[in-house]
Design a protein around this motif. Structure first.
Motif, mmCIF file in Angstrom:
data_model
loop_
_atom_site.group_PDB
_atom_site.id
_atom_site.type_symbol
_atom_site.label_atom_id
_atom_site.label_comp_id
_atom_site.label_asym_id
_atom_site.label_seq_id
_atom_site.Cartn_x
_atom_site.Cartn_y
_atom_site.Cartn_z
ATOM 1 N N TYR A 100 0.810 -1.206 0.000
ATOM 2 C CA TYR A 100 0.000 0.000 0.000
ATOM 3 C C TYR A 100 0.845 1.257 0.000
ATOM 4 O O TYR A 100 0.343 2.327 0.325
ATOM 5 C CB TYR A 100 -0.948 -0.029 1.202
ATOM 6 N N ALA A 101 2.127 1.113 -0.360
ATOM 7 C CA ALA A 101 3.007 2.293 -0.334
ATOM 8 C C ALA A 101 2.393 3.479 -1.095
ATOM 9 O O ALA A 101 2.287 4.568 -0.532
ATOM 10 C CB ALA A 101 4.382 1.952 -0.856
ATOM 11 N N PRO A 102 1.940 3.276 -2.336
ATOM 12 C CA PRO A 102 1.379 4.435 -3.019
ATOM 13 C C PRO A 102 0.155 4.992 -2.287
ATOM 14 O O PRO A 102 0.014 6.205 -2.138
ATOM 15 C CB PRO A 102 0.962 3.878 -4.391
ATOM 16 N N VAL A 103 -0.681 4.083 -1.802
ATOM 17 C CA VAL A 103 -1.871 4.519 -1.069
ATOM 18 C C VAL A 103 -1.465 5.250 0.211
ATOM 19 O O VAL A 103 -1.989 6.310 0.558
ATOM 20 C CB VAL A 103 -2.756 3.290 -0.739
ATOM 21 N N LEU A 104 -0.469 4.658 0.899
ATOM 22 C CA LEU A 104 -0.008 5.230 2.159
ATOM 23 C C LEU A 104 0.590 6.616 1.944
ATOM 24 O O LEU A 104 0.299 7.558 2.677
ATOM 25 C CB LEU A 104 1.059 4.308 2.756
ATOM 26 N N PHE A 105 1.390 6.743 0.915
ATOM 27 C CA PHE A 105 2.000 8.044 0.652
ATOM 28 C C PHE A 105 0.958 9.065 0.210
ATOM 29 O O PHE A 105 1.090 10.252 0.491
ATOM 30 C CB PHE A 105 3.142 7.933 -0.360
ATOM 31 N N GLN A 106 -0.074 8.604 -0.449
ATOM 32 C CA GLN A 106 -1.161 9.543 -0.769
ATOM 33 C C GLN A 106 -1.851 9.984 0.516
ATOM 34 O O GLN A 106 -2.224 11.134 0.670
ATOM 35 C CB GLN A 106 -2.184 8.905 -1.718
ATOM 36 N N THR A 107 -1.978 9.016 1.429
ATOM 37 C CA THR A 107 -2.614 9.338 2.706
ATOM 38 C C THR A 107 -1.851 10.443 3.438
ATOM 39 O O THR A 107 -2.451 11.314 4.042
ATOM 40 C CB THR A 107 -2.682 8.070 3.588
ATOM 41 N N VAL A 108 -0.524 10.392 3.394
ATOM 42 C CA VAL A 108 0.212 11.446 4.103
ATOM 43 C C VAL A 108 0.399 12.697 3.232
ATOM 44 O O VAL A 108 1.198 13.552 3.542
ATOM 45 C CB VAL A 108 1.580 10.977 4.667
ATOM 46 N N ALA A 119 3.635 11.545 -7.199
ATOM 47 C CA ALA A 119 4.719 11.672 -6.230
ATOM 48 C C ALA A 119 4.736 10.473 -5.302
ATOM 49 O O ALA A 119 5.796 10.013 -4.865
ATOM 50 C CB ALA A 119 4.544 12.953 -5.434
ATOM 51 N N SER A 120 3.553 9.923 -5.046
ATOM 52 C CA SER A 120 3.527 8.805 -4.109
ATOM 53 C C SER A 120 4.047 7.536 -4.768
ATOM 54 O O SER A 120 4.726 6.732 -4.128
ATOM 55 C CB SER A 120 2.127 8.603 -3.552
ATOM 56 N N LEU A 139 6.333 7.575 -6.976
ATOM 57 C CA LEU A 139 7.766 7.827 -6.991
ATOM 58 C C LEU A 139 8.385 7.505 -5.622
ATOM 59 O O LEU A 139 9.449 6.877 -5.540
ATOM 60 C CB LEU A 139 8.028 9.294 -7.361
ATOM 61 N N SER A 140 7.705 7.881 -4.554
ATOM 62 C CA SER A 140 8.241 7.572 -3.223
ATOM 63 C C SER A 140 8.348 6.075 -3.029
ATOM 64 O O SER A 140 9.282 5.583 -2.389
ATOM 65 C CB SER A 140 7.328 8.116 -2.126
ATOM 66 N N SER A 141 7.390 5.330 -3.601
ATOM 67 C CA SER A 141 7.494 3.890 -3.394
ATOM 68 C C SER A 141 8.582 3.290 -4.285
ATOM 69 O O SER A 141 9.120 2.229 -3.967
ATOM 70 C CB SER A 141 6.154 3.191 -3.544
ATOM 71 N N VAL A 142 8.948 3.973 -5.366
ATOM 72 C CA VAL A 142 10.108 3.533 -6.141
ATOM 73 C C VAL A 142 11.367 3.700 -5.272
ATOM 74 O O VAL A 142 12.239 2.829 -5.225
ATOM 75 C CB VAL A 142 10.235 4.349 -7.456
ATOM 76 N N ILE A 143 11.411 4.789 -4.533
ATOM 77 C CA ILE A 143 12.576 5.015 -3.670
ATOM 78 C C ILE A 143 12.688 3.922 -2.604
ATOM 79 O O ILE A 143 13.740 3.334 -2.393
ATOM 80 C CB ILE A 143 12.491 6.406 -2.997
ATOM 81 N N THR A 144 11.572 3.614 -1.969
ATOM 82 C CA THR A 144 11.643 2.547 -0.956
ATOM 83 C C THR A 144 12.035 1.222 -1.607
ATOM 84 O O THR A 144 12.706 0.393 -0.992
ATOM 85 C CB THR A 144 10.315 2.364 -0.194
ATOM 86 N N GLY A 145 11.641 1.044 -2.875
ATOM 87 C CA GLY A 145 12.026 -0.174 -3.601
ATOM 88 C C GLY A 145 13.536 -0.294 -3.741
ATOM 89 O O GLY A 145 14.109 -1.366 -3.514
ATOM 90 N N ILE A 146 14.182 0.814 -4.075
ATOM 91 C CA ILE A 146 15.648 0.791 -4.224
ATOM 92 C C ILE A 146 16.307 0.487 -2.871
ATOM 93 O O ILE A 146 17.231 -0.315 -2.772
ATOM 94 C CB ILE A 146 16.163 2.150 -4.761
ATOM 95 N N VAL A 147 15.804 1.131 -1.846
ATOM 96 C CA VAL A 147 16.355 0.915 -0.506
ATOM 97 C C VAL A 147 16.229 -0.563 -0.110
ATOM 98 O O VAL A 147 17.135 -1.155 0.473
ATOM 99 C CB VAL A 147 15.600 1.823 0.501
ATOM 100 N N VAL A 154 8.753 9.741 4.588
ATOM 101 C CA VAL A 154 9.379 8.892 3.572
ATOM 102 C C VAL A 154 10.782 8.454 4.034
ATOM 103 O O VAL A 154 11.152 7.285 3.908
ATOM 104 C CB VAL A 154 9.473 9.621 2.208
ATOM 105 N N ILE A 155 11.550 9.387 4.612
ATOM 106 C CA ILE A 155 12.910 9.036 5.069
ATOM 107 C C ILE A 155 12.840 7.939 6.151
ATOM 108 O O ILE A 155 13.575 6.955 6.122
ATOM 109 C CB ILE A 155 13.635 10.283 5.616
ATOM 110 N N LEU A 156 11.914 8.115 7.072
ATOM 111 C CA LEU A 156 11.789 7.113 8.142
ATOM 112 C C LEU A 156 11.350 5.766 7.582
ATOM 113 O O LEU A 156 11.825 4.708 8.019
ATOM 114 C CB LEU A 156 10.788 7.594 9.192
ATOM 115 N N VAL A 157 10.444 5.814 6.614
ATOM 116 C CA VAL A 157 10.008 4.558 5.987
ATOM 117 C C VAL A 157 11.224 3.885 5.330
ATOM 118 O O VAL A 157 11.406 2.668 5.429
ATOM 119 C CB VAL A 157 8.878 4.805 4.958
ATOM 120 N N CYS A 158 12.098 4.682 4.719
ATOM 121 C CA CYS A 158 13.294 4.109 4.082
ATOM 122 C C CYS A 158 14.199 3.432 5.118
ATOM 123 O O CYS A 158 14.699 2.326 4.895
ATOM 124 C CB CYS A 158 14.088 5.187 3.341
ATOM 125 N N PHE A 159 14.411 4.078 6.265
ATOM 126 C CA PHE A 159 15.254 3.450 7.295
ATOM 127 C C PHE A 159 14.630 2.167 7.825
ATOM 128 O O PHE A 159 15.313 1.192 8.125
ATOM 129 C CB PHE A 159 15.519 4.430 8.450
#
Ligand code: BGC
Length: 491
Positions: free
Chosen positions: A295-303, A309-310, A312-320, A378-383
């Motif tokens: 639900y990363a895209p959904v979650l990022f839309q929620t915040v 953009a959301s 894209l944020s889940s692409v970032i977490t994918g790389i991490v 997003v940064i915290l989700v990445c960590f």
């Protein structure tokens, strides 16, 4: 662990190819995990299959935490896991009777059919049947691939080789995120491409399953001793494999004497690997990782990110996620399993609590976070994802694949796979409703689980690094401060 034999081995080109091809099962699984979140955030998809959800989403001033809460929408994601749960037991039978290689072949074929059906679905029921076929493919693949990898790996690199599976899971998730990013702009059929491309990893696994070897343990247990011997020589790249061969023969003799693996698995002496396998998988899911992955895209839309953009944020977490798994692959046979799990608990705990606090304080039903606040999330989700990726992600699959004796290995592992699928199902089915009901408190809920799992590792998980699979009982369970009491009725 000292005192355990380390057998000689050299990596041949062929054996490396076998590791990679088999691990494509991970790619299949990962692609699937990553694809559904993005697809369920696509308007074209929602309009076609879930018009009510779409309507609700369009509503201005909709409650942040509740706009995607729909049991049918969640069933789309989670039906796959239910099918995988049931099919992992069937897969364990196929694995025992015919071997790891045919089980992997079957996984790829059923998965291919599922990809075709979901991509061409016209009605909701077709979509769901497609998901069920994909689930059967995942059940078969996740049963056979990690076992295959652990059985063909030389003991001193078993952790790393098994983790190639999880590495490809993370690559699959990442690819899926990229695909969704592209297809979300292709109207009105982008979602079909997203779902249909699941056929690519399945095709790779299919080709792989024709090329890979069968494992020596499976051959020897099924009475093909001399083929098992030559296969062992081939995959170890040395002539003298006598000591390891004898160990597998001994394990196979014991295994052949066991006519009812289920009864054997229910014995007191099977308790240690069984409890650990199930617990690790349950805990893996209750880290909350899939709340992020699906639900990363959904979650990022929620915040408060916009749809694009959301993604894209889940692409970032994918790389991490991929990067963290590489760290695990490089360190698991050096530092051992326990240290990775414990360190990650601490890191994930801190991230969950801080995310929970930010959302609790700043995100209310109808407003959104400020840009800097959302970036912090997003940064915290990445960590958090990083920690999961070098610990509970790969080790949830590795440890159960290396701790069962041959007689209960495939069935015991099916319990591990099905526990994973069951909990994944629960999370997939319940997460959006939990988010709606518990709001930011959901992060504290997962944080509490993380404390529990840390304590479990401290007290009950022995180190299994460098212990030959077929010597596990004597090297580990008999010596463990707690589990040794379960071994007394064994000879
Ligand atoms: C888990 C999946 C999860 C993935 C994330 C796997 O080990 O079983 O449920 O989505 O890791 O990388």
């Amino acid at each position: 662990m000292s005192g355990s034999p380390i057998y000689e081995s050299k990596n041949s080109f062929y054996v490396v190819i076998c590791w990679i091809l088999a691990a494509c099962g991970g790619l299949m699984f990962g692609y699937d995990i990553g694809i559904s979140g993005g697809v369920t955030a696509m308007d074209d998809f929602l309009i076609k299959f879930f018009p009510k959800v779409h309507e609700r989403k369009m509503h201005a001033k909709e409650d942040n935490y509740c706009k995607y809460d729909d049991q049918f929408l969640q069933l789309f994601t989670s039906s796959l896991y239910l099918a995988a749960l049931v099919s992992s037991f069937a897969a364990s039978k196929v694995c025992t009777k015919f071997g790891r290689k045919p089980t992997i072949l079957a996984a790829s074929l059923v998965f291919l059919a599922g990809a075709g059906l979901s991509a061409s679905a016209q009605k909701l029921y077709m979509l769901i049947i497609g998901r069920v076929l994909l689930g059967i493919g995942v059940g078969f693949g996740n049963e056979a691939v990690p076992l295959f990898l652990s059985e063909i790996a030389p003991v001193q690199r078993r952790g790393a080789i098994n983790i190639i599976f999880q590495l490809l899971v993370t690559v699959g998730i990442f690819m899926a995120n990229l695909v969704n990013y592209g297809t979300s702009k292709m109207h009105p059929h982008g979602w079909r491409l997203s779902l249909g491309l699941a056929g690519v990893p399945a095709l790779m696994l299919f080709i792989g399953s024709l090329i890979i070897t069968e494992t020596p343990a499976s051959l020897i247990k099924r009475g093909k001793e001399s083929l098992g011997h030559t296969t062992l020589q081939r995959i170890r790249g040395v002539e003298d494999v006598e000591a390891e061969f004898q160990q597998i023969v001994k394990a196979s003799e014991i295994a052949r004497g066991v006519k009812h693996p289920f009864k054997e698995l229910m014995k007191r002496s099977s308790r240690p690997p069984l409890v650990i396998a199930v617990a690790l998988q349950v805990f893996q899911q209750f880290t909350g990782i899939n709340a992020i992955m699906f639900y990363a895209p959904v979650l990022f839309q929620t915040v408060g990110f916009k749809s694009d953009a959301s993604l894209l944020s889940s692409v970032i977490t994918g790389i991490v996620n991929v990067f963290g798994t590489l760290v695990s692959l490089a360190t698991v046979d050096k530092f051992g399993r326990r240290i990775l799990l414990l360190q990650a608990c601490l890191q994930m705990l801190i991230c969950q609590i801080v995310i929970g606090v930010i959302l609790q304080v700043y995100l209310h039903a109808t407003d959104s976070l400020t840009k800097p606040q959302a970036i912090w999330v997003v940064i915290l989700v990445c960590f958090y994802v990083l920690a999961f990726a070098w610990s509970w992600g790969p080790l949830g699959w590795l440890i159960p694949s290396e701790t069962f004796p041959l007689e209960t290995r495939t069935l015991g592992y099916a319990f591990a796979v099905s526990s994973n699928m069951f909990c994944t199902f629960i999370i997939a089915q319940a997460f959006l409703s939990m988010l709606c009901g518990m709001r930011a408190m959901i992060f504290f809920f997962f944080a509490a689980w993380i404390v529990l799992m840390g304590v479990f590792v401290l007290l009950f998980l022995p180190e299994t690094k460098n212990v030959p699979i077929d010597a596990m009982a004597h090297t580990v369970w008999y010596k463990h401060h707690y589990w040794k009491r379960f071994m007394v009725d064994e000879n």
